[in-house]
Structure formats: structure tokens, C-alpha cells
Design a protein around this motif. Sequence first.
Motif, PDB file in Angstrom:
ATOM      1  N   GLN A  37       0.831  -1.204   0.000  1.00 19.72           N
ATOM      2  CA  GLN A  37       0.000   0.000   0.000  1.00 19.72           C
ATOM      3  C   GLN A  37       0.860   1.246   0.000  1.00 19.72           C
ATOM      4  O   GLN A  37       0.532   2.264  -0.611  1.00 19.72           O
ATOM      5  CB  GLN A  37      -0.860   0.046   1.266  1.00 19.72           C
ATOM      6  N   ALA A  38       1.977   1.146   0.726  1.00 20.30           N
ATOM      7  CA  ALA A  38       2.834   2.322   0.863  1.00 20.30           C
ATOM      8  C   ALA A  38       3.667   2.571  -0.392  1.00 20.30           C
ATOM      9  O   ALA A  38       4.388   3.554  -0.457  1.00 20.30           O
ATOM     10  CB  ALA A  38       3.740   2.160   2.082  1.00 20.30           C
ATOM     11  N   TRP A  87       4.351   6.496   5.818  1.00 19.74           N
ATOM     12  CA  TRP A  87       3.262   5.638   6.297  1.00 19.74           C
ATOM     13  C   TRP A  87       3.809   4.432   7.052  1.00 19.74           C
ATOM     14  O   TRP A  87       3.240   4.004   8.051  1.00 19.74           O
ATOM     15  CB  TRP A  87       2.418   5.130   5.112  1.00 19.74           C
ATOM     16  N   LEU A  88       4.907   3.890   6.533  1.00 21.51           N
ATOM     17  CA  LEU A  88       5.453   2.703   7.187  1.00 21.51           C
ATOM     18  C   LEU A  88       6.180   3.077   8.475  1.00 21.51           C
ATOM     19  O   LEU A  88       6.158   2.349   9.448  1.00 21.51           O
ATOM     20  CB  LEU A  88       6.394   1.967   6.238  1.00 21.51           C
ATOM     21  N   GLN A  89       6.812   4.250   8.467  1.00 25.28           N
ATOM     22  CA  GLN A  89       7.454   4.687   9.702  1.00 25.28           C
ATOM     23  C   GLN A  89       6.419   4.908  10.790  1.00 25.28           C
ATOM     24  O   GLN A  89       6.667   4.672  11.961  1.00 25.28           O
ATOM     25  CB  GLN A  89       8.242   5.990   9.469  1.00 25.28           C
ATOM     26  N   GLU A  90       5.250   5.375  10.390  1.00 22.43           N
ATOM     27  CA  GLU A  90       4.241   5.693  11.400  1.00 22.43           C
ATOM     28  C   GLU A  90       3.305   4.514  11.676  1.00 22.43           C
ATOM     29  O   GLU A  90       2.433   4.590  12.526  1.00 22.43           O
ATOM     30  CB  GLU A  90       3.439   6.931  10.974  1.00 22.43           C
ATOM     31  N   ARG A 142      14.246  -1.153   2.850  1.00 26.59           N
ATOM     32  CA  ARG A 142      13.817  -0.339   1.714  1.00 26.59           C
ATOM     33  C   ARG A 142      12.562   0.466   2.029  1.00 26.59           C
ATOM     34  O   ARG A 142      12.291   1.457   1.376  1.00 26.59           O
ATOM     35  CB  ARG A 142      13.580  -1.227   0.498  1.00 26.59           C
ATOM     36  N   GLY A 143      11.802   0.042   3.036  1.00 25.15           N
ATOM     37  CA  GLY A 143      10.568   0.774   3.339  1.00 25.15           C
ATOM     38  C   GLY A 143      10.777   1.927   4.297  1.00 25.15           C
ATOM     39  O   GLY A 143       9.843   2.658   4.611  1.00 25.15           O
TER      40      GLY A 143
END
Lengths: 449, 264, 753
Positions: C96-97, C609-612, C603-604
Motif C-alpha cells: 500500500q505504501a 506511512w510505514l514509519q508511522e 527499503r521501506g
Amino acid sequence: MVHPKAMKSDITYKDINEDILNVITKTGSGYYIVLACTSVLTVLLYFLPWAYQIHVGQGVTGLNVPDLWGVYLVNFVFWVGIAHAGTLISAMLYITNTPWRRAIARSAETLTFFGLILASMYVFIHMGRPWKFYWTIPYPNQRMIWLNFQSPLMFDVFAISTYFVSSSVFLYFGMIPDLASLRHRVTGWRRRLYTFLSLGWRGTDRQWYVQGRACMYFASFIIPLVVSVHSIVAWDFALSIVPGYHKTIFAPYFVTGALFSGFAGVTLMMSVVRWFFPVIRKYITELHYDRIGIFLLVLSLVWSYLTVMEVITGLYTNTSQEMESLKYKLLTSPYSYLFALMIFSNSIVPLLFIFRKIRKTVNIMVVMSVFILIGMWLERYLIIPNALSRKFLPYMWHDYSPSWVEISITAGTFFFLISMFMVFLKVFPIISLFEVKEDSIPMKGGGGH
Amino acid sequence: MPGIIDRLSKRLKAYRTPGYYKKYDYHWTMVVDLDKCNGCAACVVACHAENNLPTVGKDECGKSRAFNWIRIERYVEGEYPDVKVKFIPIMCQHCDKARCELGCPVYATYHNQDGLNVQVYNRCVGTYTCATYCPYDVRRFNWFTYKWDEPLDQQLNPDVSVREMGVMEKCTFCIQRIRVAKDKAKDEEREIKDGDVQPACVQSCPTGAMVFGDLNDPNSSVSKLAKSRRTYRLLEKYNTEPSVIYLKRVMDGSSKGHEERHHV
Amino acid sequence: MLNRRDFLKLIGLGGVSTGAGFVLKEAMEPPVAKLIPYLVPPEDTVPGVANWYAGLCTQCSAGCGVITKTMEGRAKKIEGNPLHPINRGKLCARGQAGLQVLYNPDRVKGPLKRVGKRGEGEFREVSWEEGLSILSGNLKDLTNRNEAGKLYLLTSALRGHLTSLLVSFMDSFGSSNYFQYELFNNSNLIYANSVTIGSGAIPDYDIANTRLLLSFGADFMGTWLSPVRYARSYGDMRQGRPGVRGRFVQIEPRLSMTGASADEWVPVRPGTEGILALSIAYLIVEERHYRGADAKRWMDMLKRYNPDEVAGEIDISVRKIGELAEEFVEGGPSLAIGGDNLASYDNGIGNLVAVNVLNYLAGSIGHKGGVLLNGKDKTFKRKSVPYAQLTKLGDSALEGDIETLILYNTNPLFTAPSGMKLGASLENIPLIVSLSSFMDETTGMADLILPAHTSLEDWGDDFADHGAGYSVATVMQPAVSPVFDTKGVGDVFLALAASLGPGFKKDFPWRSFGDFLKDAWKKIYRRNRGSGIKERSFEDFWSRLLAAGGWWTPSPKISGAVNLSVGKASSHIPSAAAGFDGDSDKFPFFLTVYSHSAFLDGRGANLPWLQEMPDPMTSVVWGTWVEMNPKTARHLSLKEGDMIRVESPYGEIHAPLYLYPGIRPDTVAVPIGQGHTSYGRYAKERGDNPLAILPPRVDTRTGALALNSTRVRVFKSTRSGKLVKMEGSARELGRGIVQTVSNKEFKKMGKEA
């Protein structure tokens, strides 16, 4: 009707008029310096941070997701509470015709007036979009959008505005004869103002009669209002189902707390006036302190009882929700020591009021009032944000601590109050002239009884 | 005269009775099978993408101001080595008897004709009452005017408004998707079929733990799942009548999560 | 009252001020302030109506199909392709991200040429012409000097036709040095499968239909193989079959996100998982559940894994092993899988072979609910991707064998253990060209950056590991026009080919990579094997293909009979627990590094969004952490949130402590993915990279990196740092939030219903 004893008193009508008039018109440089300082501090501590908050957003506060009600609401409840005693004292004592009321009635009512202003300010400070405040007022509009009368906040809007209107009117009605008697002794804008506000008062029997009746009506109207207003404030919390809020005891608890803090506030107020204007000491005497001390003692005992009951009803439910809420309040929160401080201030310290000697020592009374005010502020603090920190879903538990903006605005409120009061002193008589006159004036050292 | 009173009291009673919203066309409901949920948080990111939720950064997250309309709560039971972990996705429960609707002084949050609890951003004045009253802590507040670093703003979904500073927001069950499905159904002169509407979280859920549909339709998948004997609703005893139905996790040796345990 | 004159004055005043206001407003308005940016919109664009373009998710190597919602020419959301057999419309958080890869503010916005010293990060913007001419000039030089073999190309584990293009480019150029590197590459799994069950292809683990799933360290719903597909299978295993609920046991030293959903967690000592598998296998043979003719020989071989002897080493009770064995054979089908955690020891292959042995002896191979074997599809040859290739590249660089290195979509400076000293090797290369879209650690070393498109802007295709039970080919098409001044990777190579002279260009006649791809697909079209798509003309086929996002067909499956000889197995199974660097006295803790479900191999980490996204197990956001058992922490008088120094023989990292009851007291764990030194604003200052303290220890058979092969010690750190987690309390306090029913009650429900 003039009390026979008044004639024998060492204070004459003239003295009274002169003294009060001097308070209004004789202004030393000290006054200006103090007023300038408080005004500047008000702007710096209160208005500028608020402007900053409006500009940047409520994010400058310490609020977060479970703790959405913080210091601002604490202050709101605190100032509504302070506002309570003033008019209640005045009205209750008016109805019961308690003689020692008269010298302190005006300052008490003034405190109500300003207390309510400050409290309502906190509603706006607390709002996410204060520029839309008028949406909380019922006004006809094309889109047929009405208000939610189920909401306890809506009750608040009505309760507080009603209370504000009636207590201001009560204050004003009580002041009409004074303004009339002073209008000829002042000059300039004051004269025009007093003439306008005294509504052509000439001291006829009919006028005295109408004024007395009006005050009596308002007094009787205000007493239940005092109870209902703070009950409604309590319902803001009690009508939710949040553990630590959802308690039937809240209405009497809040009303008692309001009176308790209100009386302490009045004591402090009287002392400040006495301190600034030594001439007032003739009118506000140790007797007043003594009587208020008794009130404070009784209220402290009632408050302590209700506090214990609040904890016990929580314990009695024995659900994880209530238990955690209590545990947090008393033991585990970073502010749990405040509970001990609150008990000390509100339950232990006031026990000293048992001693008449202490009740009559003004300085001790002042210190004790400060304790009570701090204690009562803490009581609200320990209820409002603390309960929200431990709601139903433990995953969402989060602590709250106020940010500098909240602390600054809270501190600024006191300077705001002082500034407003100082201006009031110079505009209106702080002692009710006609009532003091009609009273058996000398209340020195327990005289008059 | 007694007739009128009877009628009125009946109406009042009907209003107070759960299931009042059945008289409307749809009763949107979500069923979450906790036995399938693996806590992967795909729904969380899907929601961020669909609903223009800002990311707030480390400091604000530390203040518990992250915008998670849906979050996975993770609970741990027991101590090593007998550790049990349980996940539950929690979003706005769209309660039939919503506490937030009671609290809002200006009707910024109300119940709509589909049984949804909706938030009118434009009407919100920001008293926080709804969020304070909400037992599920699902409401999020716009503490600031949030900015997206360019060109991340190009991703913003035009079907969903970007909220202003000072208003409250929360899960909408992706009302914009319901709207689209309704329009489409109307164009085709039919009712919405089961499966026409999928909120972003349901759409993304890899394990298929979440199902969304109309509870009024007896043949919808949610209606069928709602007949399961594993159903419960979150904090049921507070009588909020949520529209989200959870199916109990099958798990041995859990400390009877469904009993309110009394401890001092 | 108002007289006529005043009235006119007022009117005049009003008019003037209105005019002034208008002029002022016009003057102050920003130049572009139109609601809809075009009066006459492009053909397929209706403002307010979404277009969906099918494509491919490149966030990991699972190869899920996606559809991208675009409105007014901008990508709005990525969702799973409902037709795609791997993910069937579902998509994980990373997928999604993917949108934030496209619109990432930290993308390299155009070609850059280094101006400062190498690694200092000072670049000058250049045009594509200039950038390409620098590279082609360099390549011409190489050819002229007869040093074509000194051109090296390193990419991620690409699978599609892009690989074919790159391979033929390198071939035409005269270099055989095209390497692929990926941190999590399954090379051990491929190896183990090829030596035991005869197929190097990754099989289909039929989780959905199994009744007992024994997972040895497989985070199959987080990061292993194909998380979305296996998560769906997991859902079906639990509640997809009326009356049957599969049981799931997770065996790993640190409870992973997948393990959290297990019915039972068996915390074995790190490195002994393979031995446990064999111990279970021993019991199966001993109890005569294996009826093969060679049972006796298996018995002899497995004797030394008798639970009575190895239970102590594994650190679980003999009884538990017995129970697991009993469960595994009773009421099948049952399935054992071995994941990245298991493969990441220096006996990783042995462990995976042991899991296959267990499956074999329990009869789980080739049956529904077990391991379904896929035939090796010979059409699409994939390069093997071991870590050894990277080591070789490093060695060549040190020896001065590399003149020019082209990098694409890989970041070995971050994902290889620093013990390997790749940075020093790269220093030896005269020209490094990166085609990366982001200024990652390795790209920071480059002399020339020619930024490539992201997956939503480019053409491409992918042939996923056909574990889906299908042969799957996914196509990727540009969903939006390029956001920045970037080019497709294929286009860059075609442009290079064109500039290398007419002889070279002859081999690469395509104008763009899109044309190349279309040509390549003509071959597939002629083979006429597509499942649903059969069209008269190629053009129709192509457009249907793009609309569907690819084609898929059931892959040939090797039917049941697999013969695993004792000899084959015995030469691969682990004889002892895995080895660890570091003395157990000085370094008392095992270190488990695991791939984080949001960042994979790092890599993300540049996607907000992934950090949060709160980490599923710890709820930590925007930073890394160290997991430790609360008992251990008490023993060391550490508390949650303390900054911890984790020291291995190879270095130290600092991170805040998270108290995690799901980890063995003798183990600490750190997620991989954070700790970038250069990967854009969102990835910066998020803690330390645990790969930095790993030894360059490898599995001797495949040369695959052994991530879990070091011991560490921990101290309180003097650095400052904050643990930000979303959870308030991890305990439910009996509030009935996540309610449960026991299996017994559940069975009863099924009967009554």
C-alpha cells in the motif's frame, strides 16, 4: 429605616462616602505601576500565548488522544467554582438578612462577575475552533441547524449564560443607590456614567421598595441557580461513561467544591482589598473572617466526606476500569503526590478553623485560603485529565502534562483578574454604601452581637 | 387524548429500542473475525492512504497524537514461556447509542440514515467532548494544520476532504465508497448488493478477517457471520450498541477474557 | 438622514473600493489557482472519475499484482489486483505504501554528477544527455581498451524481461559480470529443496488446507516468501473450512508477528530448530508412523536426535517434543515449514533439509494440506542470488578488476554486514553509476546518478515464484506520467546501446523498453498458453493483458511421489546446533535480527506511512529498538525505554530497550530496516543498523549470509534516545477486550450449529 445603633457609631455616613469615594478617585502612582505591571503580564502570559495557540493550533497544548480535556477545563471548572461563592454569599445572606454580609457582598459579587468572565474565556481558549463559538448559541438560520440539547455542554452554555446575566443584574441592582449617591460627588466621565447607570434614582420610598424587591427576587432566583449551574458543570463529566467521571455523586461534590473554593476566593479577595485600601479595614473586619472561617470549616468537612465517598463508590464497583482509574489517581500517575497535597490543603489545613483565634487572624486566613484554592484546583486536575488517562482500552492509555502555553495562560488568568478588578475599583464602589450605612455599622472585634 | 399519548409513547419507545435503525435502508456493519486477524497492520496503512490521514512524526506520535482511524491493539497474556498474544483491530464502532452523539453540543456528530455515526467536519467547533466520551478512543483531533511534503500531497484522495485545524475526525466506514456504490446502484436502478462496498481496511485485509456489509439484508455475508456463536461486541456492557461485531478468537488457556475479573 | 449627495458619495466610495479590492485580490492571487488544471482534459481523464491501472508490486519479491487508482493523472491509491492469483485483491502494508515511493519528496529528481569527494554527497545537476554521454564515453573507453569485462552490473533480484535485456546488454558488451543481490533471497530454501525434493522451485505450502502447521521460524505472514498469499491461506486454515480449524505451532526463539497468531509458541534455543525437527522426525519413525521400506535406515540415521539426548540442547522438554510428534502425525494433513529465521544460521540449509525430512517422513509432501510441488518452469530462467555474488564483487573491486559498476535497485552498503567491508571495496572502483531513485547509502558513493522510474511510472513484468499453484506472469505499466526527470532502467540501457555505435545498436533496435517488452510478450503470445486470455491478434491480447494485469495458468505439478533417500538427507542435515561468533562468557546473549514487517530489508524506511505504522508486536514507531525479556532486564536492572548498547565482536549499536515477553531470556532481538545514514528525511536518524554488527559469516554450502550467527552483550548506553510506542499498556486486565473461546467450546459450537 436607619438602625438606631448606627447613630452611636463612630463611623458617620460622611465617613463612609468619603472613604469609598477616595478609593475611587484618589489614585496614587503605586496603583498605576501595579496596574501597568499586571496588564503587561496579562498580555504576555495570557493573550499572546492564546493568540499563538489560535494561530498554530491546539497542538501547542499538552493534550493528546485520551487526554482531550486538560488544564483549560480544569481552569474553567475552577473559575466557575470561584464564581459561585460570591453571589451565593451575597444572595443567601441577603435573604436571611445576615448583618455581616453587607460589607463583603459587593466584593463577593464582583468576584462572581469576573470569575464567570474568566471561566467563559476558558471555554473559548479550550475550543479547537474558537472563531466558530457562536455555533453553540441557538440562533435561527437558513439551514435549520439547531443545537443538541442532549449535550451537557449545551446545558453549560445556558446555565452559565443565565448565571452570568442574573448575577450581573444582581450586582448592578445592588449598586444603583450607591451610584446615585456618588454621582454628585464625582466629576467628569464618572459623573456621566453614574448618572446614566443610576437610572434617575432619587431615593423615594417607592424606588427603595422596588429595588429591595428586585434584589430579593434575584437573590431567591440565584440560590437554586448556583446549585444547578455547578451541578450542570458536574454533569459535563458525570454524563459520560468514563471511569472516574461517571459518578452520581459528582453534582453535590462539585457544588460543595465550588462553594468551598468560592469562599476561599472571597476571603482572599477581601484581604487584597483590605491590604490595598487600609480604609476598608473599618468595614471588613475580623468578624467577617470569623464567619467565613466557620463556613469554610463546614464546607471542608462536607467536601472531605464527599471525597471519601467518591473513592469508596469507585472501590465499590470493583471493576478493572474504576480500580485502575483510582489506582492511577492515587498511586501510579506521575502526579499522584498531588492527591496527598490536595487532602492536606482541603481536609487537614481547614481543621484549624476550629479555633476562633485562627479564624480571626487575617494573615493566617489568607494563607489558608490560598491552600484551599490550590487544593481545589488540584481536585479538578485530579479528576479531569487524570480520569481520561486511564479509560477503557489499556492500549490507549497515555499520560498528560500541561505544556508551557497552558501553564502560562493559567498563570496569566490571575493577572487578568487583578487587572480587571483594579479597573473595577476605580469605576465602581467596592463596598455597598447604602447597605453599610443602614447596617449597625461597627463590626469591630465582634461588636454588634 | 389517551390515544395520542399512547402513540407518542410508542414512538418514543421505538426510538429508544435497539434496532431502531432497521427501518432505514441499510445498516452498515463490519464483522471482524479475531481468529483470522494476524495483526499485520495492512488495514492501518490502507486507511492512511484512503482517508488522507497525515503522518505526524516521532514527537507527535510520542504525544499519542498519531492519526490512526483504525489501529491494531495488541494484548499480551502470561509470562515467558507461556505468552499469549491477541490482536484486535479497533476503529469507530458506529454505535447505535453513541456517547459521542450525546456529547456534541452542535450536532457535528450524529447518526445518519444508514446507521452510520458521521462526523461533519464543517460543523465541528472542537470541544473534544465526543472524543472524551468515546469509550473506544477512536476519535482523532487536528492539532495543527498538517502539511504533506511535496509531492506527497499529490496522493491526496479527492473523494475525501482534508480536515482543517481544530476539528475532530474519525473512521467513516469509508462513507465516500458507500456514496459511490449508492450512486452506481441508483444508476442501475437497484439496491446495493452485498460486496459492492468495501472500506479500505476490509479491501486490503490479507487474511480476510474483516467483512463489511448491510445487516438489514438477511443474505449478506455480515448477516450470516453475525449469526455465529462467537460474536461479541466491544465493551458490550456499556450499552453503546456498536455496529462492529467481533468474532471471538479461538484460543486455549486464555485467562477468560470475556469475564469481567474483579481484582483490587 | 442620508441626502442624495451623501448617497452618491457612498456609492462612489463603495464602487472604488470594490474595484481596488478586486485589483488587489488579483494581484495577490497565486499564479496557478484553477480548480481543475485543464480546460480540455486528456481523452481518458474525466475529472472526479477514477481510472485503475493494473500493475505489479515491487515492494518485495512476492510479486503481487496491484491496481492503481488514478484521478486527474495522479496516483491515489494502490490496491491488490482482485484477479491476481497470488494476492487476490489483498495487499500488505508495504504494498500500500508503494504510493509514497512514487511521490517521495526525497527522490533523486534528475541526473546528478558528483562534484565533491566521493561519499560526501555533493552533486551537480546534469542533463540526461550529459549523464548518458559520460557513461557511454566510459563504456566506449572500456571497449577501446579491451576491458569490457571490467564493467560490472549489480541489481536486485529482478525476474522479468528487464533481466533479459540487462543480460543481453552485458553479453553484447562483452562482460559476464551481471550480479544480483538481495538480503532476503531464499537461496538456502531453493538449495535445500533441490537436494531433497528434487525441485529448486519454491513449492506451494498448502497452509489453507492443513490441520497442523508447524512453522520453524517462518514469518510467513510478515516477510517470508509471499506474505499476502500465505496470510490469506492462514485465514482459510483457521476459519475457512466449516467445522475444521487448523492448529498452528510456531517454533522460534523470538516470537514473530506470525508466531503471535500461533496456538502455541515453542521457544527453542537459537540454532537448534533443525535438531528439533529431526528429533520429531525420529519419534515419527520410532513410533512407526513412517512405513517406508527404508524405515530402519532412517531410524539409524536419526537415532542421534533422540529427544532424550537433544532435548537439553534444544531447551524444551522431552514431553513437548513427544507431543509435537504426536500432533504432527495424527489427524493430518500436517505441514512443516522453515523460514528465514531458520535459514539464517550457518547451518541454515541443514535446518531446511531437516524440515523437509520431517515433511517427508510424515507423508506431507505432495498432498493437499502439505507441500505441493511445482514443476520447474523452464521458460523463465532466473539467476541465483546468493550473497556469495556480492562477496565476489567486493573481491573483484579490491583487486582492481572493476572499472565501472552500474547499480540498480539494491543497496548493499546498508544490507550487507559491515564486517564485509564493502565500502572500502567500492572505493577502488573508478566509476560507480547508480540508477537508483533514492539517495541511499550505496548511491551516495556513486559518481553519476541516473535516476530510474519507480514502478508506477515504468513498464515491466515479473514471473513470480510460482508457488501460487499457477504460472504467473504479471505486467507493469505506467500508471502516471513521470513525476520527476527520470527514465526507465530499460530505456537507459537502450539509450546506452544506441550510443555505443551502430554495431551495438543493431542488437537493440527498440525505441523504448515498452517496445522491447511488447516484443518479448509476442513470444509468449505465440505459445498461446494464457489461461483466460486468448485473442485473435496480439494487439487485442496485449490490451487485455494490460487490463488484467498479466496472465496465469495452473503450473504443472509433480504428483506425490518424491523419494528422499537417507543418504541424500544425511549428508545435509545439521550435525550440531548452529555456530555463533563471540565467546558465551563474554557475550552472553544470542542476537536475533529479523526482517521488520514494514521495512523488510530497509527499503521501506523512507516511507512515512510505514514509519508511522505501529510495529505489530511492539507498537513502536519512527525508530528502532532492542527486544529483551523482562526477566533479563530486571536481572540487568534495565527498564523500558533505557538506551542500550548492544555489542558484538564486530561492533556496537545503540537503541532503546523494549521489554518483550515473547523472547527467550538468553536472546535479544533487533529489527532490520532502520538506521539509514542517507535515505531521505524520513529514514534519517532512526537509530542504528543491526547489520553493522554482524559477522560476515556464511552458510558454507550456499554462501548465503548467516544473519543469526553472533552473540552479543548489552550495557546501558550513555547516548540519548527515545522509545516512542503507541501502546499504553500491553495487558488487558480482564476487561474482555479480545474475547476468546477455547477449542473445546469452539468444537461444541460447530456441532450445535
